[in-house]
Design an enzyme around this catalytic site. Structure first.
Site, PDB file in Angstrom:
ATOM      1  N   HIS A   1       9.736  11.040 -32.643  1.00  0.00           N
ATOM      2  CA  HIS A   1       8.798  10.138 -31.973  1.00  0.00           C
ATOM      3  C   HIS A   1       9.425   9.753 -30.627  1.00  0.00           C
ATOM      4  O   HIS A   1      10.645   9.586 -30.538  1.00  0.00           O
ATOM      5  CB  HIS A   1       8.635   8.825 -32.761  1.00  0.00           C
ATOM      6  CG  HIS A   1       7.593   8.836 -33.835  1.00  0.00           C
ATOM      7  ND1 HIS A   1       7.765   8.152 -35.018  1.00  0.00           N
ATOM      8  CD2 HIS A   1       6.356   9.403 -33.900  1.00  0.00           C
ATOM      9  CE1 HIS A   1       6.684   8.301 -35.771  1.00  0.00           C
ATOM     10  NE2 HIS A   1       5.818   9.067 -35.120  1.00  0.00           N
TER      11      HIS A   1
ATOM     12  N   CYS B   1      10.516   0.805 -34.336  1.00  0.00           N
ATOM     13  CA  CYS B   1       9.575   1.330 -35.341  1.00  0.00           C
ATOM     14  C   CYS B   1       8.956   0.208 -36.161  1.00  0.00           C
ATOM     15  O   CYS B   1       7.826   0.323 -36.613  1.00  0.00           O
ATOM     16  CB  CYS B   1      10.287   2.284 -36.291  1.00  0.00           C
ATOM     17  SG  CYS B   1      10.945   3.750 -35.510  1.00  0.00           S
TER      18      CYS B   1
END
Ligand code: ARG
Length: 271
Positions: free
Chosen positions: A168, A264
């Site tokens: 990511h 996150c």
């Protein structure tokens, strides 16, 4: 000169049902035990830290069938109060998208877009003052970039991720000052062309080394002054201080087992 901290609004989800039962990134090993009560304590420490800094933390209700919900950053991207919903690459997480949408509907958000293309929220979208930086290669579809640009009205810069450990964008790049175009990133996570784009757009960026990247040090959250980051990323503290930031180290060791850390766990709700 100390920098100005803005007051932020974050959306988080407690790791009540956190587990590593499947593996969708190289950090996840279902054979490795997770200490759930330690995960909870570590997460609460992060939440309390935000509140102590004067930020608002909103909470999602965790669902027992969605062990990755603690990584709330992936559920949407909110800019100018507009909510771009997520669409997950893996079926294990697919149902999280609707949980987020329900939360936004119930909390007064009216500009909501349910995406046609796969995007994993702020996992792959990062907001600077000028751009929407957008990762692709492992999770979010390149097609989601145009969709995000159209809905959010911000110029998208597509960036190719090439190292599976940095699947990511938010595992390899962090916006330090959203009122300027100030970022830190790990070049090794990006293709040569994307590295050249980053060097061109952000010539003054803080460049992280391999060890700090491997500690998920780029998975950090900045309010413009305080930079909350994994404490094991020791090499980032001094360069951050040199720039006038106040680094705050946090231990989220249990949540690292799912392949995520500070950022996150934190979705930013931008008014
Ligand atoms: N286990 C989760 C996954 O692989 C971790 C997500 C981390 N979140 C993030 N914003 N990078 O999808």
């Amino acid at each position: 000169m100390p920098r100005d901290a803005g007051s932020r609004r974050y959306l988080m989800c407690p790791p009540t049902h956190f587990q590593v039962t499947y593996s969708i990134n190289p950090w996840m090993d279902p054979g490795k035990p997770v200490d759930l009560s330690l995960a909870l304590t570590q997460w609460e420490d992060l939440r309390d830290r935000y509140r102590a800094l004067g930020h608002t933390v909103e909470l999602l209700d965790p669902r027992p069938d969605l062990p990755d919900m603690v990584y709330a950053a992936n559920g949407a991207t909110v800019v100018d109060g507009r909510v771009l919903g997520a669409r997950f690459a893996h079926r294990e997480r697919a149902a999280e998208a609707e949980v987020h949408l329900e939360w936004f509907r119930a909390h007064g958000f009216t500009e909501i877009h349910e995406p046609s293309h796969i995007n994993e929220g702020e996992g792959d979208f990062a907001v600077t003052s000028t751009y929407l930086l957008a990762g692709r290669g492992f999770r979010s579809s390149p097609l989601s970039h145009a969709e995000a640009q159209e809905f959010l009205g911000r110029p998208v810069i597509g960036l190719d991720l090439v190292d599976p450990r940095y699947y990511h964008l938010d595992t390899a790049l962090c916006v330090l000052d959203a009122t300027a175009d100030e970022i830190m990133y790990y070049p090794g996570a990006f293709s040569p062309g994307s590295r050249a784009v980053l060097a061109r757009l952000f010539p003054d960026a803080l460049i992280a080394g391999a060890a700090d990247a491997a500690a998920l040090g780029l998975n950090a959250v900045s309010d413009g002054r305080h930079v909350v980051l994994p404490q094991a990323a020791v090499g980032l503290f001094e360069p951050l201080r040199d720039r006038g930031f106040e680094p705050i180290g946090i231990d989220l060791g249990e949540l690292l087992k799912g392949g995520g850390s500070v950022k996150c766990c934190t979705q930013e709700l931008r008014p």
